[in-house]
Design an enzyme around this catalytic site. Structure first.
Site, short mmCIF file in Angstrom:
data_model
loop_
_atom_site.label_atom_id
_atom_site.label_comp_id
_atom_site.label_asym_id
_atom_site.label_seq_id
_atom_site.Cartn_x
_atom_site.Cartn_y
_atom_site.Cartn_z
N ARG A 1 0.86 -1.18 0.00
CA ARG A 1 0.00 0.00 0.00
C ARG A 1 0.90 1.23 0.00
O ARG A 1 1.90 1.29 0.72
CB ARG A 1 -0.91 0.03 1.23
CG ARG A 1 -2.10 -0.90 1.13
CD ARG A 1 -3.09 -0.48 0.03
NE ARG A 1 -4.21 -1.39 -0.12
CZ ARG A 1 -4.27 -2.40 -1.00
NH1 ARG A 1 -3.26 -2.64 -1.82
NH2 ARG A 1 -5.34 -3.15 -1.08
N GLU B 1 -3.27 7.66 -4.35
CA GLU B 1 -3.88 7.13 -5.57
C GLU B 1 -5.25 7.76 -5.78
O GLU B 1 -5.96 8.01 -4.81
CB GLU B 1 -4.02 5.61 -5.45
CG GLU B 1 -2.69 4.90 -5.49
CD GLU B 1 -2.80 3.39 -5.30
OE1 GLU B 1 -3.90 2.84 -5.49
OE2 GLU B 1 -1.78 2.78 -4.97
N HIS C 1 -1.13 0.50 -9.74
CA HIS C 1 -1.74 -0.45 -8.80
C HIS C 1 -2.34 -1.64 -9.56
O HIS C 1 -3.53 -1.95 -9.44
CB HIS C 1 -2.80 0.23 -7.93
CG HIS C 1 -3.12 -0.55 -6.68
ND1 HIS C 1 -3.51 0.04 -5.50
CD2 HIS C 1 -3.12 -1.88 -6.42
CE1 HIS C 1 -3.74 -0.89 -4.58
NE2 HIS C 1 -3.50 -2.08 -5.13
O1 LIG Z 1 -5.63 -7.19 -3.75
C1 LIG Z 1 -5.15 -6.11 -3.41
O2 LIG Z 1 -5.54 -5.50 -2.41
C2 LIG Z 1 -4.08 -5.52 -4.19
O3 LIG Z 1 -3.75 -4.38 -4.02
C3 LIG Z 1 -3.37 -6.38 -5.19
O4 LIG Z 1 -2.48 -5.65 -5.97
#
Ligand SMILES: O=C(O)C(=O)CO
Length: 347
Positions: free
Chosen positions: A256, A285, A303
């Protein structure tokens, strides 16, 4: 006898039609599609979906329009609700402790996207060692000068990831372990890891992993630090921690964006403390730091680490299987907060 109600959040399923039919024969499926927060709150207050037993969210791009699942939303759930099974590995958008206090199990779907995320991590590891984003940006620019700059100047700072380098993985869960396996097999890299507990020998031995109880010692030793830990509400790598990294180390983040202080990262890249970064995720983001975009030694993705058809087929499946199995045995497949619910911990 009336079937228990499941609230299906977001889009229709697309792939697992036979399994969904079985789901519908076990449950009465009601739909919220993509409601705004205000609409969803009103619907919960009006009991529009009835006293549902479970919530099922098969995709991460839809069914989350109501925003964060905090106490405001969770307190409106009917007492009948016992399980929420959602797409995605990360669960920073849902207060799983609050759900647990209401006796609701939250199940993520990390197992379905582990392979995709681990593959993306390999891309980013390769990228921070070989600096391919510099080469790609130069080639795409169509500018012969930039092409020649990359062609001439990249080699002396590009390294082969190999047994002479260590990969320090912070967060050695399913995804971290899979990355270790791939990096060890593909590049023969030395694996270090940090987590709250040391893994058993059968996990460590195949990749020859060394446990660092103290994250700081891992930061000091790793040639490439890779963040694979869930976001728990705070920054993991702030300026002070980044200063503890080995001079010229590389940083990869597939977890994250908020785990890394981006201003501190920019400063460390400028000073050379960090030589390259590979980021699937970003602090703010969908905005990506303009400073990071402008750096040749930084690879940025949108992402997409977990984004593959394979993951999506798996998300749909795992959510249904979690709810079916939980209703039949009282034991979900991938709960993340069961240990916080009295009577469910050891199920
Ligand atoms: O599944 C998730 O939360 C992701 O961010 C995978 O990249």
């Amino acid at each position: 006898m009336a079937r228990p109600i499941v609230l299906h959040l977001g889009d229709d399923i697309r792939w697992n039609h036979d399994l969904y039919k079985e789901f519908e024969s076990n449950f009465e499926v009601r739909r919220s599609y993509s409601m705004s927060r205000a609409e969803f709150i009103q619907a919960l207050k009006n009991k529009t979906f009835g006293d549902f037993y479970a919530m099922y969210r098969p995709f991460w791009n839809t069914g989350g329009e109501m925003g964060n699942w905090d106490n405001e939303l969770i307190s409106l759930l009917p007492k009948s609700c016992k399980i929420y099974a959602s797409a995605g590995a990360g669960f920073d958008w849902v207060d799983t402790e609050c759900l647990a206090r209401r006796g609701i199990i939250y199940c993520n779907a990390a197992a379905a996207c582990t392979e995709s995320v681990a593959d993306a991590a390999i891309w980013l590891i390769l990228s921070v060692f070989r600096l391919f984003s510099w080469s790609a940006i130069a080639a795409r620019s169509g500018d012969p000068e930039q092409f020649m700059d990359a062609n001439r100047n990249l080699a002396p700072v590009s390294r082969n990831p190999n047994a002479g380098f260590s990969l320090g993985i912070i967060g050695f869960g399913r995804i971290g372990q899979r990355i270790a396996k791939k990096a060890h097999a593909a590049f023969d890299m030395r694996i270090l890891y940090n987590d709250v507990v040391q893994m058993p020998r059968e996990v460590e031995a195949p990749v020859n992993a060394t446990f660092h109880k103290d994250m700081d010692t891992l930061l000091a030793e790793a040639d490439c630090v890779l963040v694979a830990t869930p976001f728990a509400g705070g920054t993991l790598l702030n300026a002070e921690k980044i200063q503890k990294m080995k001079q010229g180390a590389r940083l990869v983040n597939i977890a994250r964006g908020k785990l890394v202080d981006e201003d501190a990262l920019v400063a460390a890249l400028k000073s050379g403390q960090i030589s390259a970064a590979g980021l699937d995720v970003h602090f703010n983001e969908p905005h990506v730091s303009q400073e990071l975009i402008g750096m040749k030694r930084v690879e940025v993705l949108s992402h997409n680490a977990g984004a593959s058809l394979d993951s999506h087929v798996g998300f749909e499946r795992l959510g249904i299987e979690n709810i079916l199995q939980f209703s039949q045995t009282g034991k979900a497949i991938s709960p993340v907060n069961a240990h916080l619910i009295p009577g469910r911990a050891n199920l």
